[in-house]
Design a protein around this motif. Structure first.
Motif, PDB file in Angstrom:
ATOM      1  N   LEU A 173      26.111  34.214  34.220  1.00  0.00           N
ATOM      2  CA  LEU A 173      27.510  34.582  33.958  1.00  0.00           C
ATOM      3  C   LEU A 173      27.763  34.839  32.468  1.00  0.00           C
ATOM      4  O   LEU A 173      28.493  35.773  32.108  1.00  0.00           O
ATOM      5  N   ASP A 174      27.164  34.009  31.610  1.00  0.00           N
ATOM      6  CA  ASP A 174      27.455  34.091  30.172  1.00  0.00           C
ATOM      7  C   ASP A 174      27.281  35.491  29.574  1.00  0.00           C
ATOM      8  O   ASP A 174      28.219  36.019  28.980  1.00  0.00           O
ATOM      9  N   CYS A 223      29.918  37.970  30.715  1.00  0.00           N
ATOM     10  CA  CYS A 223      31.246  37.748  30.132  1.00  0.00           C
ATOM     11  C   CYS A 223      31.269  38.126  28.659  1.00  0.00           C
ATOM     12  O   CYS A 223      32.287  38.602  28.160  1.00  0.00           O
ATOM     13  N   GLU A 278      29.598  40.521  27.298  1.00  0.00           N
ATOM     14  CA  GLU A 278      29.634  41.981  27.162  1.00  0.00           C
ATOM     15  C   GLU A 278      30.925  42.574  27.701  1.00  0.00           C
ATOM     16  O   GLU A 278      31.498  43.484  27.106  1.00  0.00           O
ATOM     17  N   THR A 279      31.375  42.081  28.831  1.00  0.00           N
ATOM     18  CA  THR A 279      32.419  42.782  29.567  1.00  0.00           C
ATOM     19  C   THR A 279      33.612  41.904  29.874  1.00  0.00           C
ATOM     20  O   THR A 279      34.757  42.310  29.706  1.00  0.00           O
ATOM     21  N   GLY A 280      33.343  40.711  30.356  1.00  0.00           N
ATOM     22  CA  GLY A 280      34.438  39.860  30.823  1.00  0.00           C
ATOM     23  C   GLY A 280      34.923  40.311  32.188  1.00  0.00           C
ATOM     24  O   GLY A 280      34.537  41.380  32.682  1.00  0.00           O
ATOM     25  N   TYR A 281      35.735  39.481  32.784  1.00  0.00           N
ATOM     26  CA  TYR A 281      36.226  39.796  34.119  1.00  0.00           C
ATOM     27  C   TYR A 281      37.523  39.046  34.342  1.00  0.00           C
ATOM     28  O   TYR A 281      37.600  37.845  34.122  1.00  0.00           O
ATOM     29  N   PHE A 282      38.523  39.781  34.756  1.00  0.00           N
ATOM     30  CA  PHE A 282      39.765  39.130  35.149  1.00  0.00           C
ATOM     31  C   PHE A 282      40.246  39.785  36.424  1.00  0.00           C
ATOM     32  O   PHE A 282      40.237  41.007  36.553  1.00  0.00           O
ATOM     33  N   ASN A 283      40.661  38.959  37.361  1.00  0.00           N
ATOM     34  CA  ASN A 283      41.145  39.453  38.641  1.00  0.00           C
ATOM     35  C   ASN A 283      42.533  38.862  38.848  1.00  0.00           C
ATOM     36  O   ASN A 283      42.685  37.648  38.983  1.00  0.00           O
TER      37      ASN A 283
END
Lengths: 437, 437
Positions: free
Chosen positions: B299-300, B303, B305-310
């Motif tokens: 995961l690290d 996150c 590089e890009t990250g994620y939010f939903n």
């Protein structure tokens, strides 16, 4: 855009014990994906209308979340969800009535040509599907977006979301254009400038052997900094798109469902017709649902080639939630309220400009307002003041966020049931906070 | 896979008036995206437990839907949704308790190394995210899937879902391998054969300059035809994946949450550890939610590089629904029930083989059973009989579907509260239907 106003875990000292405990648990289970708002994150326990309540009995006016669009935990929506969840929750491979009642009511808010709807679960899924429909219909693959656009979180949609690029380069099939920013635009005709940029981007795609597919914009340009005026500024660009054989995708995930006041859909503010409209966030007032509305001749070839099925999309509970949201928007006159209270709010905020020269611009439509901070006497972005204001207003019990490439524009976006009193309270707190800077 | 058992609108004559009316309305609003089950679609009005009820007062035993996994409209789940929807429904940028209670309880069902969870809204979103995590972690881009795999509906996920390809070619970054089909496999060692195919696919990717990223499988191989035995058959392939520096993604959207009986997650049936686990459908018993569980070191970098939010992912209503589902699985002993009733069901179906030589194979784990029809005396697929059985059983009030590359395998997948009596009724109806062929 989510890096603005973000909790920094290296500054976790001094947090209240309940907050510190949740932050630690969160770091353990969410790991690197944990991102929280505010220097001091909020531990929320309940919400209703425009108010959120924390674990310490403090209440906060929510002027930021555009998901609970008709008000947090609106009883009509909650009851619709509860009633339908107890009765039937299945997929659309069977017939049931309420999804068709809802589909027809939703489609009735669009021009007749936009006659088909596909239900999804999120705005991201909606945009992911819209891009593919556009590619199939145009036989193209090139997309144009604004500089700081955000359209969602799938792989395909992140590729057209420069606000999430960080250090990554713009993909070969994507061109970015400056948003129609009437505040810093030196040309004075933001619509013509935007259309010229779109046209140049189309030409550049084609020059690189990439057939143009679509221009996709959030029609209120939320992550770019919120731009709504003058009405009609989108029209020349949409005309250019059509002249080039492309399609115009209106991403209504943020401005849709009446937020801009005079129109159900943000792009209608500009007198243009979209070829594809995508929706999400406020559609179910928090129930996860989204949708894509388009013309039959755009949907047909996509379905012939690929088809689309979404297990949860259009389930009866979503249809009930969506229907209840439309009920409330109509029954409580929320579009009219958004228009009137939004205007009142912006007038109040504009009145601060005389005393606070750092307030560079106040703009928007309905209950979607941008308030831009600039270095006094210039139009240069002042992010520090915006960040200060966000955290200071939180201390005063008001929640807002920031937008724009420079993070210097406040995103003022309360539930549509925001009252004149709420607006005046907001302006009062803003005055207090700016005076204390 | 959805073309099997599909309503053909050119054969709409003779439909009951309510069904005909809904079919017409649906054609108008859903357009080409409308796909319905059955030669005579069902007009469903309510459901509870293992039963669905239509508008004419007929009831149907649901032996197909794996979304309402703990039973349609389970009161404990419905109440949890209703209670939480009335209290708080917001996003994970704020802290609230129940999402962390849920995350920890979910993670406790996995080995300690799988310590991080990211919440999404659908299995498709989960797989879309998993592919990107795998790419970032491995610096690769090549994926291996089974011949008739289905992993979801986003652009990225459809590219690795051959069952939805229709006339399209396999993308350059994808390799397909035959599923571990112990029924038609001539080698006698399905695990070794599967691993050899995966190894060859890795070599072929690398030979074409595409670095291998991941093997992703639905660990019950649902759309391939349902393969579970012998336990352990996945291990040689997973070892090969790890030896090549790739990751193993277990798509638990279908087998997860106890359906296979002895294990919470289907891949545990094979004694392997997944690097990434994706989940969806049954997670909220119909509430739209999904998730990705992985190791911190996977995961690290994603996150960073890009990250994620939903927006809707991990909202408190989803957390409440998910928690209630785990309550019911535990409190009602549904895994034990799935194991015992599933075994009883398969024994009953196998007993039909003596009288009906067209029943070629009965297989599965827990309450996920495949029943394959072959031309008597051969192992050649007999799709016609499967299609006949599906529609005939519907006439007798039992709902099932088909799977596999040839559509000749019944997918028998009832809610986990399916009783021994339900199983015996299912076998009785099957006997009646086969006898009438």
């Amino acid at each position: 855009m989510l890096s603005l106003n973000r909790f920094d875990s290296s500054k976790a000292e001094g947090l209240e014990p309940d907050v510190a405990s949740l932050v630690a648990r969160r770091a353990s289970s969410f790991g690197a994906s944990s991102v929280l708002f505010y220097e001091q994150p909020l531990h929320i326990v309940r919400a209703e209308g425009v108010w959120m309540h924390d674990a310490h009995g403090r209440k906060f006016m929510d002027v930021y979340n555009n998901v609970p669009s008709v008000g947090h935990c609106h009883p009509h929506v909650v009851e619709a969800i509860a009633r339908q969840a107890a009765k039937l929750a299945t997929n659309t491979r069977y017939l049931y009535d309420n999804v068709h009642d809802y589909a027809e009511r939703l489609l009735a808010t669009f021009p007749a040509a936009l006659s088909n709807v596909v239900f999804t679960c999120t705005g991201s899924e909606s945009n992911d599907l819209a891009l593919r429909m556009a590619k199939k219909f145009t036989c193209g693959g090139g997309f144009i977006v604004t500089n700081t656009a955000y359209h969602g979180n799938t792989e395909a949609v992140m590729a057209i979301s420069p606000s999430s690029f960080r250090d990554r380069v713009v993909p070969a099939h994507v061109r970015t254009v400056a948003p129609p920013d009437g505040y810093t635009d030196p040309t004075g005709d933001v619509g013509a400038r935007f259309a010229a940029d779109v046209q140049a981007a189309i030409a550049d795609l084609e020059a690189n052997g990439i057939r143009f597919a679509a221009l996709i914009v959030d029609s209120i340009f939320s992550s770019d900094g919120i731009f709504a005026d003058p009405p009609g500024f989108l029209k020349p660009a949409v005309d250019a798109v059509h002249a080039a054989g492309g399609v115009f995708i209106a991403d209504e995930v943020q401005p849709g469902f009446g937020r801009t006041g005079l129109n159900m859909w943000g792009h209608q503010h500009h007198g243009v017709e979209a070829d594809i409209v995508t929706m999400g966030k406020p559609m179910g007032n928090g129930f996860p649902m989204g949708g894509v509305v388009t013309r039959r001749e755009i949907l047909d070839p996509f379905c012939q080639e690929t088809g689309y099925f979404n297990t949860f999309g259009g389930n009866p509970v979503a249809a009930a939630a969506g229907m209840a949201v439309l009920d409330v928007i109509e029954g409580e006159g929320l579009m009219r309220n958004a228009h009137e209270v939004g205007g009142h709010l912006r007038a109040g905020l504009r009145a601060l400009m005389a005393d606070f020269p750092g307030v560079g611009d106040v703009r928007g439509a309905g209950l979607f307002t941008g308030m831009e901070f600039s270095r006094p006497g210039t139009r240069e972005p002042d992010r520090d003041t915006a960040t200060y204001v966000i955290n200071a207003m939180k201390t005063h019990g008001v929640l807002i966020g920031a937008a724009g490439a420079h993070g210097n524009t406040l995103k003022v976006r309360p539930p549509l049931c925001f009252s004149r009193d709420n607006a005046e309270h907001f302006v009062d707190v803003m005055r207090t906070v700016l005076a204390a800077r």
